[in-house]
Design an enzyme around this catalytic site. Sequence first.
Site, short mmCIF file in Angstrom:
data_model
loop_
_atom_site.label_atom_id
_atom_site.label_comp_id
_atom_site.label_asym_id
_atom_site.label_seq_id
_atom_site.Cartn_x
_atom_site.Cartn_y
_atom_site.Cartn_z
N ASP A 19 0.81 -1.09 0.05
CA ASP A 19 -0.03 0.05 0.06
C ASP A 19 0.91 1.34 0.00
OD1 ASP A 19 -2.31 1.33 0.11
OD2 ASP A 19 -2.45 1.43 2.15
N GLY A 22 0.09 5.17 -4.40
CA GLY A 22 -0.38 6.31 -4.97
C GLY A 22 0.08 7.77 -4.27
N HIS A 36 2.90 2.76 -8.73
CA HIS A 36 2.76 1.22 -9.22
C HIS A 36 3.90 0.59 -9.64
CE1 HIS A 36 -1.32 1.61 -7.39
NE2 HIS A 36 -1.87 2.04 -8.67
N GLU A 66 -11.92 -5.03 -5.11
CA GLU A 66 -12.43 -3.52 -5.07
C GLU A 66 -11.57 -2.62 -6.07
OE1 GLU A 66 -11.80 -5.09 -1.77
OE2 GLU A 66 -13.95 -5.72 -1.83
N ASN A 67 -10.33 -2.98 -6.42
CA ASN A 67 -9.49 -2.27 -7.15
C ASN A 67 -10.21 -2.20 -8.67
OD1 ASN A 67 -6.56 -3.46 -5.84
ND2 ASN A 67 -7.84 -1.88 -5.20
N ARG A 70 -11.29 1.58 -9.70
CA ARG A 70 -10.29 2.83 -10.05
C ARG A 70 -10.27 3.01 -11.55
NH1 ARG A 70 -5.20 1.99 -6.22
NH2 ARG A 70 -6.23 1.74 -4.31
N ARG A 196 -5.35 -1.66 8.95
CA ARG A 196 -6.35 -2.61 8.69
C ARG A 196 -5.86 -3.63 7.46
NH1 ARG A 196 -8.53 2.09 6.81
NH2 ARG A 196 -7.99 2.44 4.66
N GLU A 209 0.50 -12.36 13.26
CA GLU A 209 1.35 -11.16 13.96
C GLU A 209 1.11 -9.90 12.75
OE1 GLU A 209 2.71 -10.75 17.00
OE2 GLU A 209 2.66 -12.76 17.59
C1 FPP Z 1 -2.09 0.11 -3.47
O1 FPP Z 1 -1.75 1.37 -3.29
C2 FPP Z 1 -1.49 -0.70 -4.09
C3 FPP Z 1 -2.23 -1.42 -5.34
C4 FPP Z 1 -3.85 -1.16 -5.60
C5 FPP Z 1 -1.34 -2.19 -6.56
C6 FPP Z 1 -0.19 -2.92 -6.09
C7 FPP Z 1 0.38 -3.42 -7.04
C8 FPP Z 1 1.64 -3.42 -7.73
C9 FPP Z 1 2.66 -2.79 -6.54
C10 FPP Z 1 1.98 -3.80 -8.84
C11 FPP Z 1 3.05 -4.89 -9.22
C12 FPP Z 1 2.61 -6.19 -8.71
C13 FPP Z 1 2.92 -7.19 -9.49
C14 FPP Z 1 2.67 -8.56 -9.17
C15 FPP Z 1 3.88 -7.06 -10.62
P1 FPP Z 1 -2.61 2.43 -3.33
O2 FPP Z 1 -2.68 2.77 -4.94
O3 FPP Z 1 -3.86 2.20 -2.96
O4 FPP Z 1 -1.91 3.69 -2.82
P2 FPP Z 1 -2.48 4.98 -2.07
O5 FPP Z 1 -3.19 4.40 -0.87
O6 FPP Z 1 -1.29 5.83 -1.43
O7 FPP Z 1 -3.45 5.57 -2.92
#
Ligand code: FPP
Length: 242
Positions: A19, A22, A36, A66-67, A70, A196, A209
């Site tokens: 996480d 963004g 990302h 849920e993604n 976006r 969470r 943990e």
């Molecule tokens: C959450 O951060 C992250 C994601 C929804 C995407 C995670 C995916 C990757 C890191 C891509 C790479 C994965 C592979 C397997 C190649 P967010 O965008 O919700 O961050 P924010 O809370 O700061 O907006």
Amino acid sequence: MADIPHFTVLPRHIGIIMDGNGRWAKMRGLPRTEGHRKGAEVFRDITTYCCELGIEVVTFYAFSTENWRRPPEEVGVLMNLFRDFLAETQRREQENEKMGFRIRFIGDMNRLPEDIRSLAAVLEARSSSQTHTTVNVAVNYGGRQEIVRAARAFAEKVKAGELTPDEISEEDFSAEIYTAFQPDPDMIIRPGGEFRLSNFMTWQSAYSELYFTDVYWPDFTREELNKALTEFDRRNRRFGGI
Ligand code: FPP
């Protein structure tokens, strides 16, 4: 490369919620998708480090059910990052074999583009005999959805007369979810400052943990993982005392 510190106890299975991508990008005046992209590089490095440490299983939350909400452009970039990862895994097959990597995808893959689905299935099958480190990539994954899916499978078995409802045990449930026959996560790490689990390994996390850090995922380094492992070691070593 920095030396690996000594740990008395290491988790067998680590779950990671990637996480903060963004916000990492926003802080730098970059589009979210750059977060990302950097996050995908960190995913690769932490995967390799887990293998070097001898961690049996590491599960990454890459895309939740849920993604899909976006913007389409962001979803498209994430899909392309999965494609790049799959292509690279295919290219580096021999190297991965030497390291003992097994790759698995957990989640409902049916909603993913066909090319991703089919290459993912091929790579899963081709690495299925590897035992050193299993990397689970959770894509279109939701913990509740996983539980509902298992419940449906039991309902079908009951309907077919193969099982009575009172025969269903916790062990049966554990064998019906995506991570069947893997140890439950001993530790779940969430960077990005939120406290969470966001529908990640809802069944499996009963005794995990939990480790939270403010560091955004794109800034997460081997050193940050060492900090989490040191904390895990400290929490577990207490059980040895009186
Ligand atoms: C959450 O951060 C992250 C994601 C929804 C995407 C995670 C995916 C990757 C890191 C891509 C790479 C994965 C592979 C397997 C190649 P967010 O965008 O919700 O961050 P924010 O809370 O700061 O907006």
